[in-house]
Design an enzyme around this catalytic site. Structure first.
Site, PDB file in Angstrom:
ATOM      1  N   SER A  92       0.965  -1.034  -0.051  1.00 27.86           N
ATOM      2  CA  SER A  92      -0.032  -0.092  -0.001  1.00 27.86           C
ATOM      3  C   SER A  92       0.807   1.251   0.050  1.00 27.86           C
ATOM      4  O   SER A  92       2.074   1.057   0.559  1.00 27.86           O
ATOM      5  CB  SER A  92      -0.875  -0.006   1.264  1.00 27.86           C
ATOM      6  OG  SER A  92      -1.478   1.137   1.471  1.00 27.86           O
ATOM      7  N   TYR A 124      -1.565  -0.893  10.124  1.00 29.36           N
ATOM      8  CA  TYR A 124      -1.765  -1.170   8.694  1.00 29.36           C
ATOM      9  C   TYR A 124      -0.352  -0.944   8.063  1.00 29.36           C
ATOM     10  O   TYR A 124       0.071  -1.509   7.224  1.00 29.36           O
ATOM     11  CB  TYR A 124      -3.182  -0.529   8.211  1.00 29.36           C
ATOM     12  CG  TYR A 124      -3.176  -0.345   6.794  1.00 29.36           C
ATOM     13  CD1 TYR A 124      -3.913  -1.746   6.221  1.00 29.36           C
ATOM     14  CD2 TYR A 124      -2.659   0.379   5.889  1.00 29.36           C
ATOM     15  CE1 TYR A 124      -3.892  -1.993   4.880  1.00 29.36           C
ATOM     16  CE2 TYR A 124      -3.054   0.063   4.453  1.00 29.36           C
ATOM     17  CZ  TYR A 124      -3.585  -1.091   4.097  1.00 29.36           C
ATOM     18  OH  TYR A 124      -3.859  -1.061   2.658  1.00 29.36           O
ATOM     19  N   ALA A 125       0.007   0.451   8.270  1.00 25.19           N
ATOM     20  CA  ALA A 125       1.207   0.878   7.615  1.00 25.19           C
ATOM     21  C   ALA A 125       2.425   0.094   7.935  1.00 25.19           C
ATOM     22  O   ALA A 125       3.233  -0.598   7.015  1.00 25.19           O
ATOM     23  CB  ALA A 125       1.556   2.321   7.941  1.00 25.19           C
ATOM     24  N   ALA A 126       2.358  -0.517   9.210  1.00 24.29           N
ATOM     25  CA  ALA A 126       3.571  -1.299   9.509  1.00 24.29           C
ATOM     26  C   ALA A 126       3.320  -2.637   9.129  1.00 24.29           C
ATOM     27  O   ALA A 126       4.529  -3.197   8.397  1.00 24.29           O
ATOM     28  CB  ALA A 126       3.778  -1.545  11.085  1.00 24.29           C
TER      29      ALA A 126
END
Length: 247
Positions: free
Chosen positions: A141, A154-156
């Site tokens: 993403s 989520y980013a991790a």
């Protein structure tokens, strides 16, 4: 979008198959001649999708981060189509909104379980069944590259997917190619709350000045699996209208 590819005689295994991007990806591969093994947690939507496809399809309802449904999918795929797997696309994912201080252990583990552990379990089980020349396409993403406010979990998880993709490209070449797709803001139910909260700001930062469509991501997944991408591995292709430009 009417992109087509020649996947006749090939077999795709995809999780998150009834989601916005997952469904469009599965349908594109199926239209292009592939056998498809569908996995999703939503049994009713999965059965409806299987019924619409009618042929060259098997479906397994279950948690994409659990071993048992994965083993069932591999078994049914082998029984139905034989010949092993050619494409594996782990498309299952969740995107809850929560600041780091509001993110408890349970939510953190849930996001990692679906977005990262589930990818590991699927690939660990599926890779031995993949044919030479096969392709894996993971879902990262834009958040995995630049971070995302109130979506640190989520980013991790997506940053980890990028690292896993590059590592597997080293390990599995030249037999298999492994790439990732990094979508930006794609018009799907998963990002409705983000669009409602920050949509206008994100559009102002996007050179193409619109949201992406799930079909536009699906066509990039198919490209990465096709012979047209035969010398591409270990890469993350950005599908975000220019929202993020990698240096």
């Amino acid at each position: 979008m009417n992109a087509t590819f020649d996947f006749a005689g090939k077999t795709l295994l995809i999780t998150g198959a009834t989601g916005g991007i997952g469904r469009q990806t599965a349908e594109l591969f199926h239209r292009s001649g592939a056998n498809v093994i569908l996995m999703d947690l939503d049994a009713d939507r999965l059965e409806s999708m299987r019924s619409e496809m009618a042929m060259r399809v098997v479906a397994v309802a279950g948690d994409a981060s659990a071993n048992e449904p994965i083993q069932t999918a591999l078994r049914l795929g082998a029984e139905s189509f034989g010949g092993g797997l050619d494409f594996v696309v782990p498309a299952a994912g969740i995107y809850p909104e929560s600041s780091i201080l509001d993110t408890g252990e349970e939510l953190w583990r849930k996001v990692m379980s679906v977005n990262l552990d589930g990818v590991y379990r699927l690939l660990h089980a599926a890779i031995p069944h993949m044919n030479d020349g096969g392709s894996i396409v993971n879902f990262a993403s834009v958040a995995g590259h630049r971070g995302s406010k109130n979506h640190g979990h989520y980013a991790a998880s997506k940053g980890a997917i990028l690292a896993l993709t590059r590592s597997l490209a080293h390990e599995l070449g030249p037999k298999l190619r492994v790439n990732a797709v990094s979508p930006g803001t794609i018009r799907t139910p998963m990002v409705e709350s983000l669009v409602a909260a920050r949509g206008s700001a994100m559009l102002s930062e996007t050179p193409l000045a619109r949201y992406g469509e799930a079909t536009e991501v699906a066509s990039v997944v198919a490209f990465l699996c096709s012979d047209a991408a035969s010398f591409i591995t270990g890469e993350a292709l950005h599908v975000n209208g220019g929202l993020f430009m990698a240096g």
